[in-house]
Design a protein around this motif. Structure first.
Motif, PDB file in Angstrom:
ATOM      1  N   ALA A 141      62.296  37.667 130.312  1.00  0.00           N
ATOM      2  CA  ALA A 141      60.769  38.530 130.147  1.00  0.00           C
ATOM      3  C   ALA A 141      60.629  38.887 128.724  1.00  0.00           C
ATOM      4  CB  ALA A 141      61.820  40.349 130.895  1.00  0.00           C
ATOM      5  N   ALA A 142      61.730  38.354 127.710  1.00  0.00           N
ATOM      6  CA  ALA A 142      61.267  38.582 126.435  1.00  0.00           C
ATOM      7  C   ALA A 142      60.160  36.978 126.160  1.00  0.00           C
ATOM      8  CB  ALA A 142      62.290  38.364 125.516  1.00  0.00           C
ATOM      9  N   ARG A 143      60.718  35.764 126.572  1.00  0.00           N
ATOM     10  CA  ARG A 143      59.678  34.792 126.456  1.00  0.00           C
ATOM     11  C   ARG A 143      58.886  35.342 127.062  1.00  0.00           C
ATOM     12  NH1 ARG A 143      64.741  29.873 126.994  1.00  0.00           N
ATOM     13  NH2 ARG A 143      65.349  30.728 125.096  1.00  0.00           N
ATOM     14  N   THR A 144      58.680  35.813 127.912  1.00  0.00           N
ATOM     15  CA  THR A 144      57.189  35.576 128.654  1.00  0.00           C
ATOM     16  C   THR A 144      56.228  36.654 128.437  1.00  0.00           C
ATOM     17  OG1 THR A 144      58.825  35.394 131.142  1.00  0.00           O
ATOM     18  CG2 THR A 144      56.491  36.648 131.058  1.00  0.00           C
ATOM     19  N   MET A 145      57.111  37.854 127.554  1.00  0.00           N
ATOM     20  CA  MET A 145      56.066  38.758 126.561  1.00  0.00           C
ATOM     21  C   MET A 145      55.375  38.376 125.254  1.00  0.00           C
ATOM     22  SD  MET A 145      57.931  42.238 128.014  1.00  0.00           S
ATOM     23  CE  MET A 145      57.313  43.235 126.814  1.00  0.00           C
ATOM     24  N   PRO A 150      62.529  33.017 115.912  1.00  0.00           N
ATOM     25  CA  PRO A 150      62.801  34.381 115.450  1.00  0.00           C
ATOM     26  C   PRO A 150      63.093  35.432 115.680  1.00  0.00           C
ATOM     27  CG  PRO A 150      61.793  33.223 113.701  1.00  0.00           C
ATOM     28  CD  PRO A 150      61.558  32.331 115.158  1.00  0.00           C
ATOM     29  N   ARG A 151      61.709  35.399 116.308  1.00  0.00           N
ATOM     30  CA  ARG A 151      61.123  36.984 116.643  1.00  0.00           C
ATOM     31  C   ARG A 151      62.503  37.485 118.368  1.00  0.00           C
ATOM     32  NH1 ARG A 151      55.358  38.855 118.993  1.00  0.00           N
ATOM     33  NH2 ARG A 151      56.091  41.846 119.537  1.00  0.00           N
ATOM     34  N   TRP A 153      65.491  35.871 118.491  1.00  0.00           N
ATOM     35  CA  TRP A 153      66.511  36.458 117.988  1.00  0.00           C
ATOM     36  C   TRP A 153      66.828  37.649 117.033  1.00  0.00           C
ATOM     37  CZ3 TRP A 153      70.062  33.457 118.652  1.00  0.00           C
ATOM     38  CH2 TRP A 153      70.124  32.061 119.284  1.00  0.00           C
ATOM     39  N   MET A 154      65.814  38.095 116.851  1.00  0.00           N
ATOM     40  CA  MET A 154      65.736  39.685 115.866  1.00  0.00           C
ATOM     41  C   MET A 154      65.395  40.323 117.040  1.00  0.00           C
ATOM     42  SD  MET A 154      67.528  38.277 112.854  1.00  0.00           S
ATOM     43  CE  MET A 154      67.274  39.562 112.134  1.00  0.00           C
ATOM     44  N   ARG A 155      64.704  40.318 117.765  1.00  0.00           N
ATOM     45  CA  ARG A 155      64.191  41.633 118.709  1.00  0.00           C
ATOM     46  C   ARG A 155      64.983  41.798 119.950  1.00  0.00           C
ATOM     47  NH1 ARG A 155      59.048  43.590 117.142  1.00  0.00           N
ATOM     48  NH2 ARG A 155      60.378  44.979 118.478  1.00  0.00           N
ATOM     49  N   VAL A 156      65.721  40.694 119.853  1.00  0.00           N
ATOM     50  CA  VAL A 156      66.233  40.466 121.615  1.00  0.00           C
ATOM     51  C   VAL A 156      67.465  40.510 121.965  1.00  0.00           C
ATOM     52  CG1 VAL A 156      65.720  39.746 123.940  1.00  0.00           C
ATOM     53  CG2 VAL A 156      63.795  40.662 122.774  1.00  0.00           C
ATOM     54  N   ILE A 157      67.963  39.397 120.408  1.00  0.00           N
ATOM     55  CA  ILE A 157      68.926  38.678 121.228  1.00  0.00           C
ATOM     56  C   ILE A 157      70.438  39.161 120.149  1.00  0.00           C
ATOM     57  CG2 ILE A 157      71.084  37.043 121.072  1.00  0.00           C
ATOM     58  CD1 ILE A 157      68.657  35.029 121.841  1.00  0.00           C
TER      59      ILE A 157
END
Length: 243
Positions: A141-145, A150-151, A153-157
């Motif tokens: 879902a994060a990749r779809t958005m 780095p974003r 990694w830092m914002r989701v994972i």
């Protein structure tokens, strides 16, 4: 608190019943602590040990988290280092002492190596497990958005794995304490391990038990004031605990 008082009372009764200098009572231990605090021996030892622990644990935490993430997300790292890390985790930290002495001699570096190796692997494995348990749907879902690199990694994972990473850091702190004291028993190191060895050489069991009480108190304080609060805050932020 009542249960603690009961334990102290049982300790006092058992000590009087045994009537042996090898098992001093709480009053004798309190006197030994008072005398060594007044002399400055214990405050200096506590400061020295905590300083060493801060350095070694910081290195283990940074490297352990980075290596754990790499094991979870980079296939070739998992294929090459995964079994090695898992196998080395089975080695008790005290087993690193002979190697550290041969490599670095009787010095600060030997103690730091034991501390780092004693806590690094547990942090690494906990971080790997935390990253691996992130729901794949969340990452997709994060990749779809539009979150990549780095974003992502830092914002989701990393935020999603944070509860598990904190738990691993808490466990690593415990292993770091054990490794530090094992290393400080080796030679004149100026820390709590040296005070333990001094008590053994002098047959001063009140001092030995007093240092053990100090170690327990420091462990409980760090767990309650640092890791306990941090873990509760993280879990509450993620809705894993009730506010």
């Amino acid at each position: 608190m009542g249960f603690l008082a009961l334990l102290v009372a049982i300790w006092a009764v058992a000590s009087r019943s045994g009537d042996s200098f090898l098992f001093p009572g709480p009053a004798d231990v309190a006197l030994a602590l008072r005398d060594n605090v007044r002399s400055g021996l214990l405050p200096r030892a506590v400061g020295k040990s905590l300083a060493r622990l801060a350095v070694g644990y910081s290195v283990a935490l940074v490297v352990g988290v980075a290596l754990g993430v790499a094991l979870a997300r980079v296939r070739w790292v998992k294929d090459t280092l995964g079994a090695v890390v898992l196998g080395l985790q089975a080695i008790p930290s005290v087993c690193w002492l002979p190697l550290a002495l041969l490599w670095f001699g009787l010095g600060e570096m030997a103690i730091q190596v034991v501390v780092v190796l004693g806590s690094l692997l547990s942090i690494t494995l906990a971080t790997e497990s935390a990253v691996n348990t992130i729901p794949p749907l969340l990452v997709r879902a994060a990749r779809t958005m539009g979150a990549t690199g780095p974003r992502l990694w830092m914002r989701v994972i990393l935020p999603a794995a944070l509860p598990g990473i904190v738990s691993g850091a808490r466990l690593g702190w415990t292993f770091a304490w054990r490794s530090l004291l094992a290393g400080e028993l080796l030679f004149i190191s100026g820390g709590l391990g040296q005070v333990l060895e001094l008590g053994r050489e002098l047959h001063d069991m009140a001092l030995v038990l007093g240092v053990m009480v100090v170690i327990v108190a420091l462990g409980l304080a760090s767990d309650h004031l640092l890791f306990g609060r941090l873990e509760r805050r993280v879990r509450r932020s993620w809705g894993l605990d009730r506010a």
